[in-house]
Design a protein around this motif. Structure first.
Motif: not given
Length: 560
Positions: A186-203
């Motif tokens: 969970x800790x590693x997955x949450x770090x990965x998710x937060x990193x991607x989420x904070x990047x606010x990627x758009x198609x």
């Protein structure tokens, strides 16, 4: 009921065929004549393992087929489930090849060995001396009690509920494993998710940024090129638009003297309008092209973030990164709610377990009733078979948790003598006692089930003549409602049969064959006399044989 047995090229048998009806059949013959070969052949029909060594010498395959009348046994559903044509006359066939391969058929339809075995188990019970060892098997003991209790429908119900319970337990085990793994990740997955989420990627964002960066990188070159295009289109002296205006004026002057000039003029005007719009657009683009180092740095930083995430997650596009972000989000959501799922599943397991126990309790009640009847009836039958001091008990203990076949552990406890305490059958019963006990159990089961045919292979081993006579009576009584076939060395049992077959060996040239024939009344007397006195048949043995046959017509198990 077995109506015909055909064997070809099996062991010492070249070709053998027997026709049978309902009743009590006895098979006799000298040791080594081939009586056990018949049992082996029937065992093949029952789905036992095949051995190419069983094929008669110099032959490439052996065939065993048995025909049964199944009209009274309600087996239509079995044939439907296995996609086999149903017929009241059912033929089971087994072919064994010298290569070691074997094939099985039901009514000429190829079937698996397990299918053949399942059907044969519903049609025939072959009881050999080895089967006496089943008395020490608690699973067999439980089957005996269930058969006498008529528990089949309850067992089916229990098995369905128990299978549902086991399935839920398996799901809980998997879910618990997932929970433990999710917790570790969970800790590693949450770090990965937060990193991607904070990047606010758009198609589609990446392609636009890369194009904009290319423009900023070559801004001066692009601006210079666009300016040159603008001058070429709308320069005061040499621009294309100026030339087109002159062409329009010239075409207008020709209209009075040249009829096609009007069409030429219109086409030039259309070209002029298009190029005028293009010139205006190029001029605007030229004015908008500016080198902006701040924006260029912003674009580079954004692209570096995207490239770094792509490299980290080993993907090529921003869309793939968005998919990873979504997957991680779902995984984290599931992880956050997995304890709730576990709690709900545990509740479902507890409810299913109660259902299993309720079903199991019904089985237990029936088993206790049947066990009491079994104890009473076995003691009565065993006393009749020369065991006046016999004691027999069915010990039923409740399991700590439900099992495949209910809530009970069952043990048969036995003692043949007053001064010997009750002990498990395997620990105390002699060979002769075990044979008598098994015969009585089989007789009781036969009363309670619809098994068409039972075959006893020398179940009389280790018993005296008087007891053998009584065992013969029991088998005769069984034959009133099922087909009974017994292989015996004892004349007392042989005399009880409705039909008497003799198995014998015959030497022809360099080969030895086993054969079988039905004895005439006279031949039967001679066979019984030989069993009584040996090869030297005496008048006393003949008279004794006649007496045995005579008594067998008058006595029955009703005298027990």
């Amino acid at each position: 009921m077995l109506t015909k047995l055909h064997v070809r090229n099996y062991a010492l048998i070249s070709r053998l065929e027997i026709d049978l009806k309902k009743g009590f059949y006895v098979l006799t013959g000298e040791t080594g004549a081939g009586k056990s070969i018949l049992i082996g052949a029937l065992s093949l029909i029952s789905g036992q393992r095949a051995d190419s060594k069983s094929i008669k010498s110099s032959e490439d395959k052996c065939i065993v087929d048995a025909t049964f009348d199944i009209s009274s046994y309600h087996l239509n559903h079995f044939f439907e489930e296995n996609d086999i044509d149903y017929n009241d006359e059912c033929i089971l066939r087994r072919e064994i090849y010298a290569s070691g391969k074997s094939r099985a058929f039901v009514n000429d339809t190829p079937v698996s060995l397990s299918t053949l075995k399942d059907l044969a188990n519903a049609l025939i019970d072959i009881h050999s001396q080895n089967q006496n060892q089943l008395l020490s098997d608690n699973r067999f003991q439980l089957k005996v009690v269930d058969a006498l209790a008529g528990n089949q429908d309850l067992l089916n119900e229990y098995e369905i509920r128990y299978a549902g319970y086991k399935n839920l337990v398996h799901r809980l085990e998997k879910l618990t494993e997932e929970a433990e793994k999710s917790k570790a990740d969970e800790e590693y997955d949450r770090f990965q998710y937060n990193q991607l989420s904070e990047a606010k990627l758009k198609e589609g964002e990446q392609a636009g940024l890369e194009s904009e960066l290319e423009t900023h990188t070559h801004a001066e070159e692009i601006k210079s090129g666009l300016y040159k295009i603008s001058r070429l289109l709308d320069g005061e002296e040499s621009g294309v638009l100026n030339a087109l205006r002159n062409a329009v004026n010239t075409a207008s002057g020709l209209q009075k003297i040249y009829s096609s000039a009007n069409e030429i003029k219109e086409r030039i005007e259309n070209a002029y309008i298009d190029l005028k719009d293009l010139s205006s657009e190029v001029e605007t683009k030229t004015e908008n092209i500016e080198f902006n180092p701040d924006r260029m740095d912003e674009i580079n930083n954004r692209l570096n973030t995207i490239y770094s995430l792509q490299q980290k997650h080993r993907v090529q596009t921003i869309e793939e990164l968005i998919a990873i972000e979504k997957s991680l989000g779902e995984k984290l959501y599931s992880s956050e709610h997995i304890e709730e799922q576990i709690a709900l599943l545990q509740k479902e397991i507890n409810e299913q377990l109660e259902s299993v126990k309720t079903s199991g309790e019904k089985l237990s009640v029936n088993r206790k009733k049947a066990a009491a009847e079994l104890e009473k009836n076995l003691i009565k039958r065993l006393s009749y078979l020369g065991m006046p001091n016999v004691r027999f008990s069915v010990d039923i203990e409740k399991k700590e948790k439900p099992g495949d076949n209910g809530l009970d552990d069952i043990r048969f406890l036995f003692s043949a003598n007053k001064n010997i305490p009750l002990q498990p059958v395997a620990e105390t019963a002699s060979g002769g006692e075990t044979a008598r006990l098994m015969l009585c159990i089989k007789a009781l089961i036969a009363d309670a089930t619809a098994l068409p045919t039972i075959i006893f292979d020398e179940i009389d081993t280790g018993v005296s003549g008087e007891i053998a006579d009584k065992m013969g009576i029991i088998m005769y009584e069984m034959s009133k409602y099922m087909q009974v076939i017994t292989i015996t060395h004892l004349p007392q049992i042989a005399a009880r049969g409705d039909i008497h077959f003799k198995v014998y060996k015959e030497d022809t040239g360099d080969k030895t064959n086993s054969n079988i024939k039905q004895l005439t009344p006279e031949e039967r007397i001679t066979e019984l006399a030989q069993m009584l006195s040996g090869a030297q048949v005496t008048d006393a043995a003949i008279n004794n044989a006649k007496a045995l046959l005579s008594h067998s017509l008058d006595r029955s198990a009703t005298n027990q």
